[in-house]
Write an enzyme that holds these catalytic residues in place. Structure first.
Site, PDB file in Angstrom:
ATOM      1  CB  ILE A 150      -1.004   0.041   1.171  1.00  0.00           C
ATOM      2  CG1 ILE A 150      -0.322   0.327   2.506  1.00  0.00           C
ATOM      3  CG2 ILE A 150      -1.827  -1.232   1.235  1.00  0.00           C
ATOM      4  CD1 ILE A 150      -1.288   0.734   3.611  1.00  0.00           C
ATOM      5  CG  ASP A 186       5.122   3.342   5.596  1.00  0.00           C
ATOM      6  OD1 ASP A 186       4.148   3.592   6.328  1.00  0.00           O
ATOM      7  OD2 ASP A 186       5.039   2.610   4.588  1.00  0.00           O
ATOM      8  N   PRO A 229       9.828   1.166  -1.528  1.00  0.00           N
ATOM      9  CG  PRO A 229      12.022   0.370  -1.328  1.00  0.00           C
ATOM     10  CD  PRO A 229      11.193   1.622  -1.202  1.00  0.00           C
ATOM     11  CG  ASP A 230       7.480  -4.859  -2.873  1.00  0.00           C
ATOM     12  OD1 ASP A 230       8.691  -4.931  -3.164  1.00  0.00           O
ATOM     13  OD2 ASP A 230       6.590  -5.344  -3.590  1.00  0.00           O
ATOM     14  CG  PHE A 231      10.147  -5.903   2.883  1.00  0.00           C
ATOM     15  CD1 PHE A 231      11.307  -5.749   3.599  1.00  0.00           C
ATOM     16  CD2 PHE A 231       9.053  -5.121   3.241  1.00  0.00           C
ATOM     17  CE1 PHE A 231      11.403  -4.855   4.666  1.00  0.00           C
ATOM     18  CE2 PHE A 231       9.124  -4.230   4.297  1.00  0.00           C
ATOM     19  CZ  PHE A 231      10.307  -4.097   5.007  1.00  0.00           C
ATOM     20  NE  ARG A 232       9.221 -12.156   1.950  1.00  0.00           N
ATOM     21  CZ  ARG A 232       9.020 -11.533   3.095  1.00  0.00           C
ATOM     22  NH1 ARG A 232       8.273 -10.444   3.120  1.00  0.00           N
ATOM     23  NH2 ARG A 232       9.566 -11.971   4.215  1.00  0.00           N
ATOM     24  CB  CYS A 234      20.666   1.056  29.567  1.00  0.00           C
ATOM     25  SG  CYS A 234      20.444   2.829  29.281  1.00  0.00           S
ATOM     26  CD  GLN A 238       2.612  -7.840   6.891  1.00  0.00           C
ATOM     27  OE1 GLN A 238       1.962  -7.659   5.870  1.00  0.00           O
ATOM     28  NE2 GLN A 238       3.448  -8.848   7.032  1.00  0.00           N
ATOM     29  CG  ASN A 239       3.357  -1.047   5.557  1.00  0.00           C
ATOM     30  OD1 ASN A 239       3.920  -2.081   5.182  1.00  0.00           O
ATOM     31  ND2 ASN A 239       2.314  -0.547   4.928  1.00  0.00           N
ATOM     32  CE  LYS A 264       1.870  -3.780  -7.991  1.00  0.00           C
ATOM     33  NZ  LYS A 264       3.230  -3.292  -8.312  1.00  0.00           N
ATOM     34  CG  HIS A 317       6.114  -6.177  11.367  1.00  0.00           C
ATOM     35  ND1 HIS A 317       6.167  -6.540  10.042  1.00  0.00           N
ATOM     36  CD2 HIS A 317       5.605  -7.256  12.024  1.00  0.00           C
ATOM     37  CE1 HIS A 317       5.711  -7.785   9.899  1.00  0.00           C
ATOM     38  NE2 HIS A 317       5.366  -8.227  11.085  1.00  0.00           N
TER      39      HIS A 317
END
Length: 351
Positions: free
Chosen positions: A50, A133, A57-60, A163, A130-131, A250, A150
């Site tokens: 998304i 950003d 960029p996406d990961f895969r 600490c 999962q992002n 996609k 994440h």
């Protein structure tokens, strides 16, 4: 005994009610359901797909994905850049990459604002992302609306277990853009943003919200994710057996064997094409275009376009750039909704 009862219940449909709530397994069918009294609480599950139209960029993806473009960091393997053990010894690649992708340099996409619109229409129960950003927050979602599975860049902590000094976003940003490795001011250990690396536990909020949210969900909308990373991928199996699930992506994903999925504790797989399919719909294509097509069917298209224009103009004014997103998230690129027998007939998949 409870495990066996759940296993047979979810894989064979024993002792459970599998009610068909969609009048047809198409995007139009989903839209009509969303307009009905039965659909009041929607959960969104989103991944890197998304945010790609924002320039992230996406990961895969084989050639454009993040993992395919890390050669300059000389990693032993691509995923090492997000492994906590490797980070503690070699934090330099992570912080170099972070400078390139740092939150605040990108604008939310049509998908992000569609989720915001779900909230404004009173239908959003929660967005699980999962992002890292933070674009969901930039788009106007509040912390209560989100489960950042994440983690987040909003806070950082010293990696020293004794600490654990906390630092804010502005402190971390200053260190990253001055090309310093962030070091704790108390103990001189490395400071890491509170994003989840491989080898770390997910936030407690992920599990607490999961327990209470999915039993209430009337619809799952899954966007821009390959559903390859656990335990996030297992969320598709947490809703009731009657809850419809829409995938905007996609390619098709989440189609694990239901019996195998239950044996491994991963939940039930999605079924788009078999004769037994009754609740899963996949819309294959660009996530922004899928959201626009659904908004059009709901009668929300103008609301969504106006929201994107207004919010992007506000971001540009605040930054003083006056420049639009570099990628085609402009509402002027809105597609016509797909026709019968076209993309609305139950397809979709990965980040």
């Amino acid at each position: 005994m409870d495990f066996l009862r759940n296993l047979f219940s979810q894989t064979l449909g024993l002792g459970s009610k599998k009610e068909r709530l969609l009048d047809e397994l198409t995007l139009e069918g989903v839209a009509r359901y969303m307009q009905s009294e039965r659909c009041r609480k929607v959960i969104c599950l989103v991944g890197a797909g998304i945010s790609t139209s924002a320039g992230i960029p996406d990961f895969r993806s084989p050639t454009t994905g993040l993992y395919a473009n890390l050669e300059k960091y000389h990693l032993p393997y691509p995923e090492a850049i997000f492994e906590i053990g490797y980070f503690k010894k070699h934090p330099e690649p992570f912080f170099a990459l972070t400078k390139e992708l740092y939150p605040g340099q990108f604008k939310p996409t049509i998908c992000h604002y569609f989720i915001r619109l779900l909230k404004e229409k009173g239908q959003l129960l929660r967005c699980y992302t999962q992002n890292i950003d933070t674009l969901e927050r930039v788009a106007g979602l509040e912390p209560e609306d989100l489960v950042e599975a994440h983690g987040t860049f909003h806070t950082s902590h010293c990696v020293n277990a004794v600490c654990r000094q906390e630092y804010g976003l502005s402190w971390m940003k200053e260190k990253i853009f001055s090309e310093e490795i962030p070091k704790c001011e108390k103990c001189q250990s490395v400071v890491k943003p509170d994003i989840i690396f491989f080898g770390e536990n997910l936030p407690a909020r992920f599990f607490s919200c999961m327990q209470s949210d999915f039993i209430k969900a009337d619809l799952l909308i899954i966007m821009g994710t390959s559903l390859q990373v656990q335990p996030f991928a297992s969320l598709i199996g947490k809703a009731s057996l009657s809850t419809p699930r829409l995938l905007i992506n996609k390619e098709k994903t989440g189609q694990t064997d239901p019996f195998l999925g239950m044996m491994m504790g991963l939940g039930g797989g999605m079924d788009f094409d078999s004769k037994k399919a009754y609740r899963d719909v996949a819309w294959l294509g660009d996530c922004d275009q899928g959201c626009l097509a659904l908004a059009d069917l709901l009668g929300w298209k103008k609301d969504l376009e106006d929201l994107v224009r207004r919010e992007h103009a506000s971001i540009d004014a605040q930054s003083g750039s006056g420049t639009p997103n570099p990628n085609p998230t402009s509402p002027r690129k809105s597609p016509l909704p797909a026709k019968d027998g076209d993309k609305t007939t139950g397809k979709e998949g990965p980040q």
